[in-house]
Design a protein around this motif. Structure first.
Motif, PDB file in Angstrom:
ATOM      1  N   VAL A  53      90.245 -23.777 -88.064  1.00 52.97           N
ATOM      2  CA  VAL A  53      91.405 -24.630 -88.308  1.00 52.97           C
ATOM      3  C   VAL A  53      92.653 -23.762 -88.360  1.00 52.97           C
ATOM      4  O   VAL A  53      92.722 -22.794 -89.141  1.00 52.97           O
ATOM      5  N   TYR A  79      85.314 -24.148 -93.941  1.00 56.98           N
ATOM      6  CA  TYR A  79      86.049 -23.926 -92.695  1.00 56.98           C
ATOM      7  C   TYR A  79      86.560 -22.489 -92.603  1.00 56.98           C
ATOM      8  O   TYR A  79      86.907 -21.872 -93.620  1.00 56.98           O
ATOM      9  N   ASP A 125      90.893 -26.709 -84.250  1.00 59.26           N
ATOM     10  CA  ASP A 125      91.568 -27.886 -84.768  1.00 59.26           C
ATOM     11  C   ASP A 125      92.857 -27.413 -85.416  1.00 59.26           C
ATOM     12  O   ASP A 125      92.954 -26.255 -85.855  1.00 59.26           O
ATOM     13  N   LEU A 271      89.369 -33.948 -89.652  1.00 63.07           N
ATOM     14  CA  LEU A 271      88.730 -32.774 -89.067  1.00 63.07           C
ATOM     15  C   LEU A 271      87.235 -32.982 -88.847  1.00 63.07           C
ATOM     16  O   LEU A 271      86.647 -32.379 -87.949  1.00 63.07           O
TER      17      LEU A 271
END
Length: 285
Positions: A53, A79, A125, A271
């Protein structure tokens, strides 16, 4: 009484000073290192969260201050999280995102390549606040980013510009003020509703194929106004108003990106939509 030329010079500076004062409480922390697990280039994405991310700060923000809330929140959920600085102006520390949006998008492009090389992932992302939710769309549309980005989540993004609660009308009342602001901080003028940059960005549609878009807005936004100008139209778009999920949520433009647990929960849902859970007032806990 100040001479006219001095007023023209001071107004852009006052605009920046007011905005900087609003962001100042966080700015004092910008020199600290990210010791909460993000910007760790040894991080390898897991099977559960296969894409790193990238967090994209807003105008007058930076890679640390803007994300002292959301970055650890996402790291705690497994993440690999990264954040960049962009839009720096010479001699202006801490307060970034002031350079031309198209040039900032080029910086984002280089940063995404760096993250992909470090993590071995095929795509990232993105979560962006304010300008950070809009500027990546330039990267997606004009710089080949759509092939490298799976999802873009905008927290109070300036997708169609802002009237700044009517203050941008001053640009019409004071001849030459727009040129002065554009010279001092082009990233600000790029975000005024109706700017050349935004007209080009939104021509032919708000989205590009292959990317999922989520916009998370608050009715109490006093910076990107009207708040519905943040919404996108197109396939694979979800527009969310926090007060539709929790009527008592009072977040405004800064808090939606920096401290609001409901916004964080809804961003995490975007997400990982396969494991999304309802966002309610209790999500702020």
């Amino acid at each position: 009484m100040l001479p006219w030329r001095n007023i023209r010079t001071l107004l852009p500076a006052l605009t920046l000073a007011v905005a900087a004062a609003t962001a100042a409480p966080a700015a004092a922390q910008s020199s600290q290192t990210t010791d909460s697990g993000w910007n760790d280039y040894s991080c390898k994405p897991s099977a559960q969260h296969p894409r790193p991310v990238v967090l994209v700060h807003g105008t007058l923000g930076n890679s640390v201050d803007n994300w002292l809330g959301l970055a650890p929140y996402l790291v705690d959920r497994g993440y690999c999280v990264f954040s960049l600085d962009y839009g720096q102006l010479p001699g202006v520390p801490f307060f970034h995102g002031l350079g031309p949006v198209d040039r900032s998008a080029g910086q984002l492009s280089s940063y995404v390549d760096r993250v992909l090389a470090a993590t071995g992932a095929a795509e990232v992302d993105m979560v962006g606040h304010s300008q950070g939710g809009m500027m990546p769309r330039y990267y997606l549309k004009f710089l080949g980013g759509a092939a490298k980005v799976n999802a873009l989540v905008g927290l109070a993004p300036s997708n169609h510009g802002t009237t700044l609660s009517g203050l941008t009308k001053l640009l019409d009342l004071f001849p030459g003020l727009d040129d002065a602001v554009a010279k001092a901080a082009p990233g600000l003028m790029d975000q005024v509703a109706g700017s050349d940059l935004l007209n080009r960005l939104n021509a032919g549609g708000d989205t590009v194929p292959g990317v999922r878009y989520t916009v998370i807005a608050t009715r109490y936004d006093e910076v990107v106004t009207p708040y519905r100008s943040q919404f996108l139209t197109g396939p694979d778009v979800k527009n969310v108003v926090l007060q539709d999920l929790c009527a008592s949520d009072l977040s405004e433009h800064l808090t939606i990106g920096m401290t609001d647990g409901l916004a964080f929960h809804e961003a995490a849902n975007a997400l990982d939509p396969a494991h999304a859970t309802p966002t309610t007032c209790a999500s702020d806990d």
